[in-house]
Design an enzyme around this catalytic site. Structure first.
Site, PDB file in Angstrom:
ATOM      1  N   HIS A 186     -11.188   0.399  -6.084  1.00 39.60           N
ATOM      2  CA  HIS A 186      -9.976   0.794  -6.794  1.00 39.60           C
ATOM      3  C   HIS A 186      -9.768  -0.068  -8.038  1.00 39.60           C
ATOM      4  O   HIS A 186      -9.409   0.446  -9.109  1.00 39.60           O
ATOM      5  CB  HIS A 186      -8.760   0.683  -5.870  1.00 39.60           C
ATOM      6  CG  HIS A 186      -8.814   1.595  -4.689  1.00 39.60           C
ATOM      7  ND1 HIS A 186      -7.831   1.632  -3.729  1.00 39.60           N
ATOM      8  CD2 HIS A 186      -9.737   2.514  -4.303  1.00 39.60           C
ATOM      9  CE1 HIS A 186      -8.155   2.521  -2.807  1.00 39.60           C
ATOM     10  NE2 HIS A 186      -9.307   3.059  -3.135  1.00 39.60           N
TER      11      HIS A 186
ATOM     12  N   ASP B 259       0.817  -1.209   0.000  1.00 37.09           N
ATOM     13  CA  ASP B 259       0.000   0.000   0.000  1.00 37.09           C
ATOM     14  C   ASP B 259       0.854   1.263   0.000  1.00 37.09           C
ATOM     15  O   ASP B 259       0.417   2.313  -0.477  1.00 37.09           O
ATOM     16  CB  ASP B 259      -0.971   0.000   1.187  1.00 37.09           C
ATOM     17  CG  ASP B 259      -2.279  -0.707   0.854  1.00 37.09           C
ATOM     18  OD1 ASP B 259      -2.578  -0.852  -0.342  1.00 37.09           O
ATOM     19  OD2 ASP B 259      -3.006  -1.105   1.780  1.00 37.09           O
TER      20      ASP B 259
ATOM     21  N   HIS C 207      -5.038   3.220   4.515  1.00 38.52           N
ATOM     22  CA  HIS C 207      -4.767   1.785   4.655  1.00 38.52           C
ATOM     23  C   HIS C 207      -3.416   1.567   5.333  1.00 38.52           C
ATOM     24  O   HIS C 207      -3.282   0.761   6.262  1.00 38.52           O
ATOM     25  CB  HIS C 207      -4.755   1.100   3.285  1.00 38.52           C
ATOM     26  CG  HIS C 207      -6.058   1.163   2.573  1.00 38.52           C
ATOM     27  ND1 HIS C 207      -6.215   0.718   1.274  1.00 38.52           N
ATOM     28  CD2 HIS C 207      -7.270   1.618   2.960  1.00 38.52           C
ATOM     29  CE1 HIS C 207      -7.480   0.894   0.904  1.00 38.52           C
ATOM     30  NE2 HIS C 207      -8.123   1.451   1.899  1.00 38.52           N
TER      31      HIS C 207
ATOM     32  N   GLU D 254      -5.275   4.980   0.170  1.00 43.90           N
ATOM     33  CA  GLU D 254      -4.123   4.106   0.380  1.00 43.90           C
ATOM     34  C   GLU D 254      -3.290   4.575   1.585  1.00 43.90           C
ATOM     35  O   GLU D 254      -2.734   3.751   2.318  1.00 43.90           O
ATOM     36  CB  GLU D 254      -3.252   4.046  -0.874  1.00 43.90           C
ATOM     37  CG  GLU D 254      -3.927   3.451  -2.101  1.00 43.90           C
ATOM     38  CD  GLU D 254      -4.320   1.999  -1.942  1.00 43.90           C
ATOM     39  OE1 GLU D 254      -3.937   1.366  -0.928  1.00 43.90           O
ATOM     40  OE2 GLU D 254      -5.017   1.474  -2.825  1.00 43.90           O
TER      41      GLU D 254
ATOM     42  N   GLU E  60     -10.466  -1.529  -1.834  1.00 40.46           N
ATOM     43  CA  GLU E  60      -9.684  -2.105  -2.924  1.00 40.46           C
ATOM     44  C   GLU E  60     -10.586  -2.578  -4.058  1.00 40.46           C
ATOM     45  O   GLU E  60     -10.218  -2.509  -5.232  1.00 40.46           O
ATOM     46  CB  GLU E  60      -8.821  -3.267  -2.421  1.00 40.46           C
ATOM     47  CG  GLU E  60      -7.883  -2.955  -1.261  1.00 40.46           C
ATOM     48  CD  GLU E  60      -6.756  -1.981  -1.608  1.00 40.46           C
ATOM     49  OE1 GLU E  60      -6.819  -1.323  -2.660  1.00 40.46           O
ATOM     50  OE2 GLU E  60      -5.817  -1.879  -0.814  1.00 40.46           O
TER      51      GLU E  60
ATOM     52  N   TYR F  40      -2.360  -0.225   9.234  1.00 41.73           N
ATOM     53  CA  TYR F  40      -1.425  -1.288   9.606  1.00 41.73           C
ATOM     54  C   TYR F  40      -0.546  -0.847  10.775  1.00 41.73           C
ATOM     55  O   TYR F  40      -0.287  -1.625  11.696  1.00 41.73           O
ATOM     56  CB  TYR F  40      -0.569  -1.689   8.402  1.00 41.73           C
ATOM     57  CG  TYR F  40      -1.381  -2.035   7.178  1.00 41.73           C
ATOM     58  CD1 TYR F  40      -2.483  -2.880   7.265  1.00 41.73           C
ATOM     59  CD2 TYR F  40      -1.061  -1.505   5.931  1.00 41.73           C
ATOM     60  CE1 TYR F  40      -3.247  -3.177   6.149  1.00 41.73           C
ATOM     61  CE2 TYR F  40      -1.815  -1.800   4.815  1.00 41.73           C
ATOM     62  CZ  TYR F  40      -2.915  -2.634   4.926  1.00 41.73           C
ATOM     63  OH  TYR F  40      -3.671  -2.923   3.824  1.00 41.73           O
TER      64      TYR F  40
ATOM     65  N   GLU G 105      -3.989  -4.861  -6.057  1.00 43.59           N
ATOM     66  CA  GLU G 105      -5.189  -4.554  -5.270  1.00 43.59           C
ATOM     67  C   GLU G 105      -6.259  -5.632  -5.353  1.00 43.59           C
ATOM     68  O   GLU G 105      -7.108  -5.713  -4.464  1.00 43.59           O
ATOM     69  CB  GLU G 105      -5.779  -3.225  -5.738  1.00 43.59           C
ATOM     70  CG  GLU G 105      -4.820  -2.052  -5.606  1.00 43.59           C
ATOM     71  CD  GLU G 105      -5.532  -0.717  -5.533  1.00 43.59           C
ATOM     72  OE1 GLU G 105      -6.070  -0.424  -4.460  1.00 43.59           O
ATOM     73  OE2 GLU G 105      -5.545   0.001  -6.539  1.00 43.59           O
TER      74      GLU G 105
END
Length: 344
Positions: free
Chosen positions: A221, A87, A120, A117, A218, A124, A184
């Site tokens: 996307h 990402d 995203h 992104e 995703e 994490y 993705e």
């Protein structure tokens, strides 16, 4: 044909673009006067998906992480490390692609995609900071340097982007979109399956909620890049060649093999609830779906049905009501044919 960067302002060009790439546009965006009828509905769907990691309470996951077995902990951390790397690359690629989209509405969509992104990638970090100490977090974000199988997978995508980054031509742009859809729409899917499997066993539910939001983004996307790919070919039909079609089919085949290799390594027969033969079939099923979305022949004979149907229950969450994963009530768009979940 070399791609020309979009101009900041073009006083002599119309507001409505004359082409998706190498066209002209004033760069003044009027959503009521755009070239592509699907751009505004896509814009609304992407806005409806807005979320931030802060909304998800990780308290239970912090407690449960220590109760996972060693195979689950290893898979959890290494999959997070993989997702963080891909990402991060995707954010940069989206910005580069936006520079050459001479339609202002599609440029705007690409900027939203890049922002998602970033969210995203932040998620994490948020998950890791919730369940692991700083030393472990640093190790996870360096897995891409030290894990050979991860390196091979990641190099496959990044090398697929490099030609476009270094020499932005229409051909290189089209081929880079193939790698984007792989990143993705295929490379994340064994990882998603791992987290959804934890959730169906009542483990790490907050993390799985986060993964659900990422998964949903995703899907949109992939749909956006599919539209861009087809519009570029429609406006530049000389690039719609047998060579491109064979390249796409073969690239999806290689990608699926790499994803299967990664699945055997990180999941194999170590994770209760996931059968490796089913995961391999699922990856080939997804590779066929994604290849055909871009107009290529399926790389694998058969594999027309999803062999891991239980995953659908964790992807098709009604986020307009109380969250399936028992987080707070939200006001997001219900998963449906419109926003992409019909593909599974």
């Amino acid at each position: 044909m070399k791609l020309e960067k979009r101009k900041l302002v073009d006083h002599t060009a119309p507001n409505r673009s004359t082409g998706i790439v190498n066209g002209r546009s004033s760069n003044i965006l009027n959503w009521d006067d755009v070239r592509f009828s699907w751009a505004y509905p896509k814009y609304k769907r992407m806005l409806a998906n807005f979320w931030t990691p802060f909304e998800i309470n990780m308290t239970k996951d912090r407690q449960q992480f220590q109760q996972l077995d060693e195979a689950e902990k290893e898979a959890f951390l290494k999959i997070i490390g993989l997702l963080a790397l891909l990402d991060s690359v995707q954010t940069d690629y989206a910005g580069r692609a936006a520079d050459y989209l001479t339609d202002s509405s599609l440029h705007a969509l690409m900027i939203i995609l890049a922002q998602q992104e970033v969210i995203h990638n932040h998620s994490y970090s948020y998950v890791l900071s919730s369940v692991a100490d700083k030393k472990t977090q640093d190790q996870v974000f360096d897995f891409w340097r030290s894990e050979p199988i991860l390196q091979k997978r990641n190099d496959f995508v990044t090398e697929g982007y490099i030609a476009f980054a270094e020499e932005p031509t229409i051909d290189h742009f089209l081929r880079s979109i193939v790698y984007d859809v792989i990143l993705e729409g295929l490379f994340f899917y064994s990882g998603f399956a791992f987290f959804y499997n934890l959730a169906r066993n009542q483990k790490m539910i907050a993390t799985s909620t986060m993964i659900n939001y990422i998964n949903r983004d995703e899907q949109l996307h992939v749909g956006l890049f599919e539209k861009i790919f087809k519009e570029v070919l429609r406006e530049n039909p000389e690039y719609d060649t047998a060579e491109l079609k064979e390249y796409g089919r073969e690239t999806f085949r290689k990608a699926a093999e790499l994803e299967i290799e990664w699945g055997r390594y990180i999941i194999g027969h170590k994770i209760e609830g996931i059968q490796m033969n089913e995961l391999e079939s699922y990856i080939k099923f997804m590779a066929n779906k994604r290849a055909e979305q871009l107009g290529f022949e399926a790389p694998f004979d058969g594999y027309r049905k999803n062999p891991m149907r239980w995953i659908i229950a964790y992807q098709e969450v009604d986020l307009g009501k109380t969250d399936f994963f028992e987080q707070k009530s939200r006001a997001y768009t219900k998963a449906s044919e419109i926003n992409g979940f019909d593909e599974l």
